[in-house]
Design a protein around this motif. Sequence first.
Motif, PDB file in Angstrom:
ATOM      1  N   ARG A  70       0.849  -1.184   0.000  1.00 25.81           N
ATOM      2  CA  ARG A  70       0.000   0.000   0.000  1.00 25.81           C
ATOM      3  C   ARG A  70       0.885   1.235   0.000  1.00 25.81           C
ATOM      4  NH1 ARG A  70      -3.069   0.151   5.857  1.00 25.81           N
ATOM      5  NH2 ARG A  70      -1.259   0.010   7.235  1.00 25.81           N
ATOM      6  N   ASP A  71       0.249   2.406  -0.103  1.00 27.07           N
ATOM      7  CA  ASP A  71       0.997   3.653  -0.218  1.00 27.07           C
ATOM      8  C   ASP A  71       1.990   3.822   0.932  1.00 27.07           C
ATOM      9  OD1 ASP A  71      -0.582   4.125  -2.390  1.00 27.07           O
ATOM     10  OD2 ASP A  71      -1.656   5.837  -1.552  1.00 27.07           O
ATOM     11  N   THR A 108       0.694  10.599   2.336  1.00 28.00           N
ATOM     12  CA  THR A 108       1.082   9.355   1.667  1.00 28.00           C
ATOM     13  C   THR A 108       1.659   9.636   0.287  1.00 28.00           C
ATOM     14  OG1 THR A 108      -1.165   9.051   0.784  1.00 28.00           O
ATOM     15  CG2 THR A 108      -0.635   7.948   2.863  1.00 28.00           C
ATOM     16  N   LYS A 109       2.459   8.677  -0.171  1.00 28.29           N
ATOM     17  CA  LYS A 109       2.967   8.664  -1.535  1.00 28.29           C
ATOM     18  C   LYS A 109       2.467   7.376  -2.194  1.00 28.29           C
ATOM     19  CE  LYS A 109       7.294   9.948  -2.432  1.00 28.29           C
ATOM     20  NZ  LYS A 109       7.416  11.308  -3.010  1.00 28.29           N
ATOM     21  N   ALA A 110       1.952   7.490  -3.395  1.00 25.80           N
ATOM     22  CA  ALA A 110       1.382   6.334  -4.079  1.00 25.80           C
ATOM     23  C   ALA A 110       2.438   5.254  -4.311  1.00 25.80           C
ATOM     24  CB  ALA A 110       0.782   6.757  -5.413  1.00 25.80           C
ATOM     25  N   THR A 111       1.999   4.013  -4.288  1.00 24.57           N
ATOM     26  CA  THR A 111       2.926   2.891  -4.529  1.00 24.57           C
ATOM     27  C   THR A 111       3.625   3.028  -5.878  1.00 24.57           C
ATOM     28  OG1 THR A 111       1.160   1.553  -5.510  1.00 24.57           O
ATOM     29  CG2 THR A 111       1.523   1.324  -3.146  1.00 24.57           C
ATOM     30  N   THR A 112       2.946   3.609  -6.858  1.00 22.37           N
ATOM     31  CA  THR A 112       3.505   3.742  -8.200  1.00 22.37           C
ATOM     32  C   THR A 112       4.602   4.798  -8.289  1.00 22.37           C
ATOM     33  OG1 THR A 112       1.570   5.131  -8.646  1.00 22.37           O
ATOM     34  CG2 THR A 112       1.503   2.867  -9.438  1.00 22.37           C
ATOM     35  N   SER A 113       4.830   5.530  -7.203  1.00 16.07           N
ATOM     36  CA  SER A 113       5.943   6.487  -7.194  1.00 16.07           C
ATOM     37  C   SER A 113       7.281   5.802  -6.912  1.00 16.07           C
ATOM     38  CB  SER A 113       5.700   7.593  -6.147  1.00 16.07           C
ATOM     39  OG  SER A 113       5.726   7.061  -4.828  1.00 16.07           O
ATOM     40  N   LEU A 179      -0.633  14.987  -1.697  1.00 17.41           N
ATOM     41  CA  LEU A 179      -0.642  13.686  -2.362  1.00 17.41           C
ATOM     42  C   LEU A 179      -0.157  13.773  -3.805  1.00 17.41           C
ATOM     43  CD1 LEU A 179      -1.347  10.663  -2.471  1.00 17.41           C
ATOM     44  CD2 LEU A 179      -3.662  11.338  -3.134  1.00 17.41           C
ATOM     45  N   SER A 183       3.464  12.209  -5.451  1.00 16.40           N
ATOM     46  CA  SER A 183       3.191  10.847  -5.919  1.00 16.40           C
ATOM     47  C   SER A 183       3.409  10.618  -7.400  1.00 16.40           C
ATOM     48  CB  SER A 183       1.750  10.460  -5.561  1.00 16.40           C
ATOM     49  OG  SER A 183       1.588  10.338  -4.169  1.00 16.40           O
ATOM     50  N   ASP A 246       4.977  -2.155   5.748  1.00 13.88           N
ATOM     51  CA  ASP A 246       4.669  -0.729   5.636  1.00 13.88           C
ATOM     52  C   ASP A 246       5.954   0.081   5.754  1.00 13.88           C
ATOM     53  OD1 ASP A 246       1.952  -0.790   5.189  1.00 13.88           O
ATOM     54  OD2 ASP A 246       1.400  -0.536   7.294  1.00 13.88           O
TER      55      ASP A 246
END
Length: 287
Positions: A70-71, A108-113, A179, A183, A246
């Motif tokens: 997750r993020d 949070t930072k997106a997982t895709t970052s 965000l 991200s 995490d």
Amino acid sequence: MTFVTDGREAVGRLDDDETTVRDLTPVVGASSLLAVIEDWERLAPRLAASTDLPVVDDPRLRAPFPAPRRDLFAVGKNYREHVAEFGRSGYDTPQRSEDLPDKPIVFTKATTSVTGPFDDIEAHAGLTAELDYEAELAVIIGRGGRGIASADAMDHVWGYTIVDDVTARDVQRDHKQWLLGKSLDTHAPMGPWAVSKDEIDDLGALEVSSTVNGEPRQKAPVADLIFDVPELIRVISAGMTLLPGDVIATGTPAGVGIGFDPPRFLRPGDVVECAITGLGAIRNTVR
């Protein structure tokens, strides 16, 4: 570490010489680092006893968690001098202040970052013209939980890694939240490996630093955090369950691009290196 060799992704271990990489597949199978951490109590003794693991020639390192579950959690304004430089910059919206926060600022930072420790940082031309760097200590959760007390927090930590919390400052400012500006794809270089907490004698003594094109920019000990690791875990887990794997990026010291007058934003071709004592260094080129 997570590495790729001959088209195969696997989990590896760095020898004490800090150059030799060994393939952990004979012990952990076709597991991810997340799976290894989830099964750490059983696997750790077996890994410690494994002395004849195969050496990997020319591995390509990926982020320890190339696709986090997750993020990423991240913390803003967590070093005193960075609070001051951010407050002066005009980018601290909606509140422009040099006052220290009374509670952790968590986003949070997106997982895709997430990208690898030596992969390129995408400039995202046309979307941002104000790209910045932020070297940070990242905490890896080993044992999940909710309502974790500060006194128990370190029992839930598996280890540490490095994250560059790359930020599109204009996007961050214009959207009045963090965000989107935090991200963009490739804007969380991570690695070069994950270090279990038993390898670190004094977390506060670790020094976070960064350079741009070889020029020193940031430098501060982890002890300078306004909210330390146990407090961050307490706050984040108060009503939200933390999970194994995490990642919590704990904040960045002063010396980022917006701290200069005029600001010194990243440009294509710039090389950013983020390092932490005992955790190695990541090195990424803006493209």
